[in-house]
Structures are given as C-alpha cells and as structure tokens.
Motif scaffolding. Structure first.
Motif, short mmCIF file in Angstrom:
data_model
loop_
_atom_site.label_atom_id
_atom_site.label_comp_id
_atom_site.label_asym_id
_atom_site.label_seq_id
_atom_site.Cartn_x
_atom_site.Cartn_y
_atom_site.Cartn_z
N ASN A 30 4.29 -11.32 -8.56
CA ASN A 30 5.31 -10.30 -8.36
C ASN A 30 4.74 -8.89 -8.47
OD1 ASN A 30 4.95 -9.95 -11.11
ND2 ASN A 30 6.72 -11.18 -11.64
N GLU A 31 5.64 -7.92 -8.48
CA GLU A 31 5.23 -6.51 -8.50
C GLU A 31 4.44 -6.16 -9.76
OE1 GLU A 31 4.88 -2.96 -6.65
OE2 GLU A 31 5.98 -4.66 -5.85
N ALA A 32 4.83 -6.73 -10.89
CA ALA A 32 4.10 -6.46 -12.15
C ALA A 32 2.67 -7.00 -12.07
CB ALA A 32 4.83 -7.07 -13.33
N ASP A 33 2.49 -8.17 -11.50
CA ASP A 33 1.14 -8.74 -11.33
C ASP A 33 0.31 -7.86 -10.40
OD1 ASP A 33 1.60 -11.01 -12.92
OD2 ASP A 33 2.54 -12.04 -11.22
N PHE A 34 0.95 -7.36 -9.36
CA PHE A 34 0.26 -6.49 -8.42
C PHE A 34 -0.19 -5.19 -9.09
CE2 PHE A 34 0.62 -3.35 -4.85
CZ PHE A 34 -0.53 -3.75 -4.20
N ARG A 35 0.69 -4.60 -9.89
CA ARG A 35 0.35 -3.35 -10.59
C ARG A 35 -0.79 -3.55 -11.59
NH1 ARG A 35 2.39 1.45 -8.61
NH2 ARG A 35 4.32 0.95 -7.60
N ILE A 36 -0.73 -4.63 -12.36
CA ILE A 36 -1.79 -4.86 -13.34
C ILE A 36 -3.10 -5.19 -12.64
CG2 ILE A 36 -1.43 -7.33 -13.78
CD1 ILE A 36 -2.24 -4.68 -16.40
N MET A 74 0.82 -1.20 0.00
CA MET A 74 0.00 0.00 0.00
C MET A 74 0.86 1.26 0.00
SD MET A 74 -3.26 -0.64 -0.11
CE MET A 74 -3.98 0.88 0.40
N SER A 75 2.06 1.16 0.51
CA SER A 75 2.91 2.36 0.58
C SER A 75 3.37 2.82 -0.80
CB SER A 75 4.13 2.10 1.47
OG SER A 75 4.94 1.10 0.89
N LYS A 76 3.24 1.96 -1.80
CA LYS A 76 3.65 2.32 -3.16
C LYS A 76 2.61 3.17 -3.87
CE LYS A 76 6.50 -1.67 -3.50
NZ LYS A 76 7.77 -1.73 -4.06
N PHE A 77 1.43 3.31 -3.30
CA PHE A 77 0.37 4.08 -3.93
C PHE A 77 0.23 5.43 -3.25
CE2 PHE A 77 -1.19 -0.33 -4.61
CZ PHE A 77 -1.01 -0.34 -5.98
N SER A 78 0.14 6.46 -4.08
CA SER A 78 -0.09 7.79 -3.55
C SER A 78 -1.59 8.00 -3.36
CB SER A 78 0.46 8.85 -4.50
OG SER A 78 -0.27 8.85 -5.70
N GLU A 79 -1.93 9.05 -2.67
CA GLU A 79 -3.35 9.37 -2.45
C GLU A 79 -4.03 9.68 -3.79
OE1 GLU A 79 -6.61 9.44 -0.12
OE2 GLU A 79 -4.59 9.01 0.60
N LEU A 131 -11.01 -2.62 -2.09
CA LEU A 131 -10.53 -3.73 -2.90
C LEU A 131 -9.03 -3.63 -3.18
CD1 LEU A 131 -13.53 -4.13 -5.34
CD2 LEU A 131 -12.84 -5.67 -3.50
N VAL A 132 -8.50 -2.43 -3.26
CA VAL A 132 -7.06 -2.27 -3.39
C VAL A 132 -6.37 -2.80 -2.14
CG1 VAL A 132 -5.19 -0.56 -3.48
CG2 VAL A 132 -7.12 -0.37 -5.04
N TYR A 133 -6.96 -2.55 -0.99
CA TYR A 133 -6.41 -3.09 0.25
C TYR A 133 -6.42 -4.62 0.23
CZ TYR A 133 -5.81 -4.36 5.10
OH TYR A 133 -5.36 -4.96 6.25
N VAL A 134 -7.50 -5.21 -0.25
CA VAL A 134 -7.60 -6.68 -0.31
C VAL A 134 -6.53 -7.25 -1.23
CG1 VAL A 134 -9.07 -8.58 -1.06
CG2 VAL A 134 -10.04 -6.74 0.30
N VAL A 135 -6.35 -6.65 -2.40
CA VAL A 135 -5.32 -7.13 -3.33
C VAL A 135 -3.93 -6.95 -2.72
CG1 VAL A 135 -4.27 -6.73 -5.58
CG2 VAL A 135 -6.73 -6.79 -5.38
N SER A 136 -3.71 -5.85 -2.01
CA SER A 136 -2.42 -5.62 -1.35
C SER A 136 -2.17 -6.65 -0.26
CB SER A 136 -2.38 -4.22 -0.73
OG SER A 136 -2.57 -3.24 -1.70
N PHE A 137 -3.19 -6.97 0.50
CA PHE A 137 -3.07 -7.97 1.55
C PHE A 137 -2.77 -9.35 0.96
CE2 PHE A 137 -4.84 -10.78 4.87
CZ PHE A 137 -4.12 -10.31 5.95
N PHE A 138 -3.47 -9.70 -0.12
CA PHE A 138 -3.22 -10.97 -0.81
C PHE A 138 -1.79 -11.03 -1.32
CE2 PHE A 138 -3.22 -13.35 -4.85
CZ PHE A 138 -3.49 -14.61 -4.34
#
Length: 73
Positions: free
Chosen positions: A49-55, A1-6, A20-27
């Motif tokens: 990985n990070e690319a999967d998380f971003r997409i 979550m720290s990688k996302f700005s407000e 839902l962003v929180y849920v994906v971050s937790f997963f």
C-alpha cells in the motif's frame, strides 16, 4: 511518481536515486494493478500500500545517502 515533488527527488545526492525511485514506483503500480485480477493476478494477495511505498522511498534514500557519504571518506 506524481506524489513526489522535485525537492523530494533531489534530497539524495546519489546518482542512482531517481532511477531507483522510478523502479519502486513502477513495481508499486504493477502490484496495485494485478490485485484487480484476484487469483489470476497473484496466488496470494499482497498489500503493497501507500505506506509501504513511502517507507521504501525513505529507506532507499537513507541507504543511498549513507553509501554516498561513505564514498567521500
């Protein structure tokens, strides 16, 4: 979550987006943490990985924005 700005979190107007962003971050965190246990953590290793998380973040925003826009029509 720290990688996302407000600003990134406010891009999508749908009420469920931040949750839902929180849920994906937790997963993502759970998958990364369980990898260190090897065969005990997972039967088959899966790279989320990070690319999967971003997409996942982008797709979530795209689909929720589409749902929000179609609700207004």
């Amino acid at each position: 979550m720290s990688k996302f700005s407000e600003e990134m979190l406010n891009e999508c107007p749908h009420f469920a987006f931040k949750n839902l962003v929180y849920v994906v971050s937790f997963f993502h965190a759970i998958v990364l943490d369980r990898r260190k246990y090897g065969k005990i953590g997972w039967n088959v290793t899966y790279d989320f990985n990070e690319a999967d998380f971003r997409i996942s973040f982008r797709l979530l925003g795209m689909y929720l924005r589409k749902a929000f826009d179609s609700k207004d029509e």
